[in-house]
Scaffold this active site. Structure first.
Site, mmCIF file in Angstrom:
data_model
loop_
_atom_site.group_PDB
_atom_site.id
_atom_site.type_symbol
_atom_site.label_atom_id
_atom_site.label_comp_id
_atom_site.label_asym_id
_atom_site.label_seq_id
_atom_site.Cartn_x
_atom_site.Cartn_y
_atom_site.Cartn_z
ATOM 1 N N LYS A 1 12.854 -15.960 9.757
ATOM 2 C CA LYS A 1 13.574 -17.171 10.181
ATOM 3 C C LYS A 1 14.261 -17.849 9.010
ATOM 4 O O LYS A 1 15.343 -18.385 9.135
ATOM 5 C CB LYS A 1 12.584 -18.142 10.825
ATOM 6 C CG LYS A 1 12.471 -17.912 12.318
ATOM 7 C CD LYS A 1 11.876 -19.115 13.023
ATOM 8 C CE LYS A 1 11.628 -18.751 14.467
ATOM 9 N NZ LYS A 1 10.254 -18.925 14.876
ATOM 10 N N MET B 1 2.534 6.110 1.171
ATOM 11 C CA MET B 1 1.457 7.054 1.483
ATOM 12 C C MET B 1 0.139 6.319 1.706
ATOM 13 O O MET B 1 0.078 5.092 1.689
ATOM 14 C CB MET B 1 1.320 8.074 0.345
ATOM 15 C CG MET B 1 2.354 9.178 0.401
ATOM 16 S SD MET B 1 1.991 10.424 -0.849
ATOM 17 C CE MET B 1 3.087 11.739 -0.299
ATOM 18 N N GLY B 2 -0.911 7.089 1.877
ATOM 19 C CA GLY B 2 -2.238 6.500 2.073
ATOM 20 C C GLY B 2 -3.051 7.273 3.095
ATOM 21 O O GLY B 2 -4.174 6.903 3.398
ATOM 22 N N ARG B 3 -2.458 8.310 3.635
ATOM 23 C CA ARG B 3 -3.071 9.086 4.727
ATOM 24 C C ARG B 3 -3.428 8.135 5.856
ATOM 25 O O ARG B 3 -2.506 7.590 6.462
ATOM 26 C CB ARG B 3 -4.296 9.854 4.211
ATOM 27 C CG ARG B 3 -4.576 11.096 5.048
ATOM 28 C CD ARG B 3 -5.703 11.907 4.459
ATOM 29 N NE ARG B 3 -5.324 12.603 3.263
ATOM 30 C CZ ARG B 3 -4.714 13.785 3.253
ATOM 31 N NH1 ARG B 3 -4.420 14.384 4.381
ATOM 32 N NH2 ARG B 3 -4.395 14.376 2.129
ATOM 33 N N ARG C 1 -4.959 22.871 -1.919
ATOM 34 C CA ARG C 1 -5.799 22.554 -0.755
ATOM 35 C C ARG C 1 -6.255 23.907 -0.217
ATOM 36 O O ARG C 1 -5.459 24.633 0.385
ATOM 37 C CB ARG C 1 -5.009 21.776 0.285
ATOM 38 C CG ARG C 1 -4.451 20.436 -0.236
ATOM 39 C CD ARG C 1 -3.956 19.572 0.897
ATOM 40 N NE ARG C 1 -3.170 18.435 0.435
ATOM 41 C CZ ARG C 1 -3.678 17.271 0.033
ATOM 42 N NH1 ARG C 1 -4.981 17.107 0.023
ATOM 43 N NH2 ARG C 1 -2.887 16.282 -0.342
ATOM 44 N N SER D 1 17.203 -11.291 4.458
ATOM 45 C CA SER D 1 16.749 -9.897 4.358
ATOM 46 C C SER D 1 15.231 -9.873 4.378
ATOM 47 O O SER D 1 14.590 -10.865 4.062
ATOM 48 C CB SER D 1 17.250 -9.272 3.071
ATOM 49 O OG SER D 1 16.633 -9.911 1.971
ATOM 50 N N ASP E 1 -9.043 5.480 -0.842
ATOM 51 C CA ASP E 1 -9.810 5.390 0.415
ATOM 52 C C ASP E 1 -11.232 5.928 0.290
ATOM 53 O O ASP E 1 -11.809 6.406 1.259
ATOM 54 C CB ASP E 1 -9.062 6.164 1.527
ATOM 55 C CG ASP E 1 -8.839 7.622 1.163
ATOM 56 O OD1 ASP E 1 -9.014 7.982 -0.022
ATOM 57 O OD2 ASP E 1 -8.474 8.408 2.052
ATOM 58 N N LYS F 1 14.867 -16.316 6.127
ATOM 59 C CA LYS F 1 15.397 -15.325 5.184
ATOM 60 C C LYS F 1 16.475 -14.478 5.829
ATOM 61 O O LYS F 1 16.449 -14.246 7.030
ATOM 62 C CB LYS F 1 14.272 -14.401 4.733
ATOM 63 C CG LYS F 1 13.155 -15.135 4.022
ATOM 64 C CD LYS F 1 11.964 -14.256 3.824
ATOM 65 C CE LYS F 1 10.851 -15.085 3.204
ATOM 66 N NZ LYS F 1 9.648 -14.342 3.026
ATOM 67 N N THR G 1 -7.510 9.997 -6.322
ATOM 68 C CA THR G 1 -6.538 10.022 -5.217
ATOM 69 C C THR G 1 -5.746 8.724 -5.241
ATOM 70 O O THR G 1 -6.322 7.655 -5.499
ATOM 71 C CB THR G 1 -7.211 10.182 -3.836
ATOM 72 O OG1 THR G 1 -6.255 9.842 -2.808
ATOM 73 C CG2 THR G 1 -8.416 9.272 -3.646
ATOM 74 N N ILE G 2 -4.460 8.820 -4.940
ATOM 75 C CA ILE G 2 -3.659 7.588 -4.911
ATOM 76 C C ILE G 2 -4.029 6.710 -3.714
ATOM 77 O O ILE G 2 -3.705 5.529 -3.681
ATOM 78 C CB ILE G 2 -2.137 7.871 -4.894
ATOM 79 C CG1 ILE G 2 -1.715 8.601 -3.613
ATOM 80 C CG2 ILE G 2 -1.699 8.616 -6.139
ATOM 81 C CD1 ILE G 2 -0.208 8.565 -3.361
ATOM 82 N N ASP G 3 -4.724 7.281 -2.722
ATOM 83 C CA ASP G 3 -4.978 6.562 -1.467
ATOM 84 C C ASP G 3 -6.000 5.421 -1.584
ATOM 85 O O ASP G 3 -6.027 4.518 -0.753
ATOM 86 C CB ASP G 3 -5.463 7.524 -0.375
ATOM 87 C CG ASP G 3 -4.467 8.630 -0.090
ATOM 88 O OD1 ASP G 3 -3.283 8.441 -0.397
ATOM 89 O OD2 ASP G 3 -4.882 9.675 0.441
ATOM 90 N N ASP H 1 -11.146 12.601 -0.688
ATOM 91 C CA ASP H 1 -12.108 12.777 0.394
ATOM 92 C C ASP H 1 -12.422 14.251 0.704
ATOM 93 O O ASP H 1 -13.588 14.650 0.787
ATOM 94 C CB ASP H 1 -11.501 12.109 1.634
ATOM 95 C CG ASP H 1 -12.548 11.781 2.641
ATOM 96 O OD1 ASP H 1 -13.569 11.182 2.257
ATOM 97 O OD2 ASP H 1 -12.373 12.169 3.814
ATOM 98 N N GLY H 2 -11.382 15.075 0.836
ATOM 99 C CA GLY H 2 -11.561 16.489 1.167
ATOM 100 C C GLY H 2 -12.321 17.228 0.068
ATOM 101 O O GLY H 2 -13.183 18.068 0.337
ATOM 102 N N GLY I 1 6.034 -8.802 -3.082
ATOM 103 C CA GLY I 1 6.544 -9.970 -2.361
ATOM 104 C C GLY I 1 7.181 -9.592 -1.042
ATOM 105 O O GLY I 1 8.111 -10.264 -0.567
#
Ligand code: F6P
Length: 326
Positions: free
Chosen positions: A215, A173-175, A75, A219, A133, A217, A129-131, A106-107, A189
């Site tokens: 209600k 993640m995802g910014r 960066r 966990s 976006d 479940k 990018t993994i995001d 994006d950057g 799920g």
């Protein structure tokens, strides 16, 4: 082809699985079409310092399956300054690089847009990018692999969550985008996703409780998108501890594990198609565009649109998640 003989390739910003598949496709398509290829290392930083070497087809052998980027990435703060961009331009002239392909998020695309207009220089972007976006493409390189990493982790956490009857907030993640959280929640799920896109509209924790959350479940798993807007998983865990002390809460932050690993078949094919299309775009005389895939067809998206527009999140997905988590 307006005098393009040598094409420079770089990856920039956060790495994403499938970037190597894109580097391979770009290099081989360029050589197939009689261009020379120069690999620029460490993104815009390496463009400024001149970390460059010529690539032949064998330089990209045996990399399609590797995560990360063999070109390295960074960066670069310096590239944000006019002085830094001038140094980068001087490198391109010195190295006789006539056009640039940048792979990143994006950057990276924002830097490309500014540079292209400042120096009237041909650049084509490839969204990596993994995001996920980036506006104008159904998917970005790395997103599918990151989703697969998320569901693998959530599957494991579910085992311990149900053994202990616990509520887990898992931060992904995802910014500032909720694609990984929302689709990760559907695919694993999970009971809910907390995402920045609707964080200002509703109190998502209140919604969870109001909708009868847990209600039926013992966990529960809630995926939380990292973001200053949501406040992240710790913020929600702290709230539950204060407001609903009957729940046994734990937090997992998946972090950079989401950026690694061998790319999925989807990301390898996406990167191969996009890399191929980026060189074709230059041959066609396209400039200052990003390659995207829309409805399974290659599209060219002007930088301005890809960067300025927020990629809309399909609200139908929220409905699917809510319906299926009863
Ligand atoms: O843009 C990809 C991404 O992984 C984001 O999801 C995350 O917010 C950011 O990069 C983390 O960046 P860094 O690795 O520089 O900390």
């Amino acid at each position: 082809m307006s005098g393009i003989r040598t094409i420079g390739i770089l990856t920039s910003g956060g790495d994403a699985p499938g970037m190597n598949a894109a580097i391979r496709a770009l290099t081989r398509t360029a050589i197939f079409n009689n261009f020379r290829v120069k690999a620029i290392f460490r993104g815009y930083k390496g463009l400024i310092t001149g970390e460059i070497s010529e690539f032949k087809t064998q330089n990209v052998s045996n990399i399609i399956q590797q995560g990360g980027t063999i070109l390295k990435t960074a960066r670069s703060e310096e590239f944000r300054t006019p002085e830094g961009r001038m140094l980068a331009y001087e490198t391109l002239i010195r190295e006789e690089i006539d056009a640039l392909i940048v792979v990143g998020g994006d950057g990276t695309l924002t830097g490309a847009r500014i540079f292209a207009s400042e120096f009237n220089y041909p650049i084509v972007g490839v969204p990596g990018t993994i995001d996920n976006d980036i506006y104008g493409t159904d998917s970005t390189i790395g997103y599918d692999t990151a989703l697969n990493t998320i569901i693998e982790a959530v599957d494991k956490i579910r085992d311990t969550a149900s053994s202990h009857d616990r509520l887990f907030f898992i931060e992904v993640m995802g910014r500032d985008a909720g694609f990984l959280a929302l689709n990760g929640a559907i695919a694993s799920g999970a009971e809910a996703a907390i995402i920045p896109e609707i964080a200002t509209e509703v109190d998502q924790l209140e919604e969870l409780i109001k909708n009868g959350f847990r209600k039926t479940k013992n966990s529960s798993i809630v995926l939380v998108a990292e973001s200053e807007i949501t406040g992240g998983a710790m913020h929600y865990a702290d709230r539950v501890k204060r407001e609903y002390p009957e729940y046994d809460v734990r937090v997992v932050i998946l972090g950079h594990v989401q950026r690694g690993g061998s790319p999925s078949a989807h990301d390898r094919i996406l990167a191969s198609r996009m890399g191929n299309a980026a060189i074709e775009a230059l041959i066609e005389g396209q400039r200052n565009i990003m390659v995207g895939i829309d409805n399974d067809k290659v599209v060219y998206v002007p930088f301005n649109q890809a960067i300025k527009n927020d990629k809309p999140l399909d609200k139908e997905l929220l409905k699917v998640l809510r319906t299926l988590s009863i």
